[in-house]
Motif scaffolding. Structure first.
Motif, mmCIF file in Angstrom:
data_model
loop_
_atom_site.group_PDB
_atom_site.id
_atom_site.type_symbol
_atom_site.label_atom_id
_atom_site.label_comp_id
_atom_site.label_asym_id
_atom_site.label_seq_id
_atom_site.Cartn_x
_atom_site.Cartn_y
_atom_site.Cartn_z
ATOM 1 N N GLY A 49 36.365 43.514 50.402
ATOM 2 C CA GLY A 49 36.408 42.112 50.792
ATOM 3 C C GLY A 49 37.802 41.555 50.970
ATOM 4 N N CYS A 50 38.836 42.305 50.560
ATOM 5 C CA CYS A 50 40.215 41.832 50.702
ATOM 6 C C CYS A 50 40.962 42.523 51.844
ATOM 7 C CB CYS A 50 40.979 42.043 49.395
ATOM 8 S SG CYS A 50 40.389 41.018 48.040
ATOM 9 N N VAL A 105 38.749 39.807 55.842
ATOM 10 C CA VAL A 105 39.245 38.438 55.643
ATOM 11 C C VAL A 105 39.214 37.692 56.979
ATOM 12 C CG1 VAL A 105 41.298 37.081 55.064
ATOM 13 C CG2 VAL A 105 40.633 39.005 53.611
ATOM 14 N N CYS A 127 39.582 36.521 50.197
ATOM 15 C CA CYS A 127 38.744 37.702 50.021
ATOM 16 C C CYS A 127 37.268 37.316 50.006
ATOM 17 C CB CYS A 127 39.087 38.410 48.711
ATOM 18 S SG CYS A 127 40.761 39.065 48.638
ATOM 19 N N ASN A 128 36.440 38.233 50.481
ATOM 20 C CA ASN A 128 34.988 38.057 50.437
ATOM 21 C C ASN A 128 34.500 38.605 49.094
ATOM 22 O OD1 ASN A 128 32.169 39.021 50.659
ATOM 23 N ND2 ASN A 128 32.304 38.170 52.726
ATOM 24 N N ASP A 129 34.107 37.707 48.201
ATOM 25 C CA ASP A 129 33.703 38.107 46.848
ATOM 26 C C ASP A 129 32.511 39.054 46.853
ATOM 27 O OD1 ASP A 129 35.742 36.609 45.702
ATOM 28 O OD2 ASP A 129 34.471 34.838 45.468
ATOM 29 N N ASN A 188 33.512 42.543 47.576
ATOM 30 C CA ASN A 188 34.214 43.111 46.420
ATOM 31 C C ASN A 188 33.234 43.488 45.309
ATOM 32 O OD1 ASN A 188 36.645 42.945 47.689
ATOM 33 N ND2 ASN A 188 37.355 41.148 46.585
ATOM 34 N N LEU A 221 43.585 45.257 44.365
ATOM 35 C CA LEU A 221 43.233 43.866 44.082
ATOM 36 C C LEU A 221 44.399 43.146 43.401
ATOM 37 C CD1 LEU A 221 41.080 41.667 44.271
ATOM 38 C CD2 LEU A 221 40.281 42.393 42.005
ATOM 39 N N VAL A 224 46.902 42.270 46.001
ATOM 40 C CA VAL A 224 46.422 41.158 46.824
ATOM 41 C C VAL A 224 46.614 39.842 46.072
ATOM 42 C CG1 VAL A 224 44.336 40.061 47.771
ATOM 43 C CG2 VAL A 224 44.767 42.482 48.204
ATOM 44 N N GLN A 225 46.246 39.826 44.803
ATOM 45 C CA GLN A 225 46.295 38.589 44.020
ATOM 46 C C GLN A 225 47.698 38.196 43.573
ATOM 47 O OE1 GLN A 225 43.436 39.656 40.986
ATOM 48 N NE2 GLN A 225 41.802 38.565 42.059
ATOM 49 N N ARG A 249 47.634 39.639 52.850
ATOM 50 C CA ARG A 249 46.389 39.266 53.532
ATOM 51 C C ARG A 249 46.372 39.636 55.003
ATOM 52 N NH1 ARG A 249 42.914 36.385 49.671
ATOM 53 N NH2 ARG A 249 44.323 36.248 47.923
#
Length: 147
Positions: free
Chosen positions: A9-10, A15, A31-33, A36, A73, A76-77, A88
């Motif tokens: 999802g990331c 995205v 991100c698409n939870d 993920n 992840l 990304v975060q 992203r």
């Protein structure tokens, strides 16, 4: 080693698709939870399968699960933690949809790929792979040694 799935999802391509289609993420680059969560479920089942195979049929085999989900992840975060400026979008082309052979010498390339997590809309840069490998190997070895 058997690698799990990344946080699907990331990926920039997901995205982007989510940001342009009517959804809860419309017009947002997040991100698409659900994707993920699906990756996490798959990874849990994969780890269980590896464990069961080692217990039932592959007694003498040495197989380790390689977690790529967690380091990607985290990058990304918390991109600045890794010296990244963009987590992203990809470095190639628009950074949103191009990948593989579509991302080639005819596309624009960002000035410094080491500042990007993704090379294209799917694949990490050399920097992304380096962090993933170093973190993943560390975690895999710790997990392997304690099991």
């Amino acid at each position: 080693m058997v690698a799990g799935l990344p946080p699907i999802g990331c990926l920039p391509v997901i995205v982007t698709m989510d940001s342009i289609s009517p959804s809860q993420n419309w017009l947002q680059r997040v991100c698409n939870d659900q994707h993920n969560i699906d990756s996490q479920i798959y990874n849990t089942k994969l780890q269980s399968l590896i464990h069961n195979l080692l217990q039932t049929t592959l007694h003498d085999a040495k197989i380790a699960y390689f977690d790529i989900y967690t380091p990607i992840l985290d990058m990304v975060q918390y991109p600045t933690k890794y010296g990244l400026e963009n987590s992203r979008e990809g470095c190639c082309g628009t950074g949103t949809m191009e990948f593989g052979p579509v991302c080639n010498e005819l596309d624009m390339i960002c000035p410094d790929p080491s500042k990007y997590l993704f090379w294209d809309a799917v694949h990490p840069t050399q920097k992304g792979y380096s962090v993933m490998i170093n973190t993943g190997l560390e975690n895999t070895l710790l997990s392997y040694l304690t099991s």
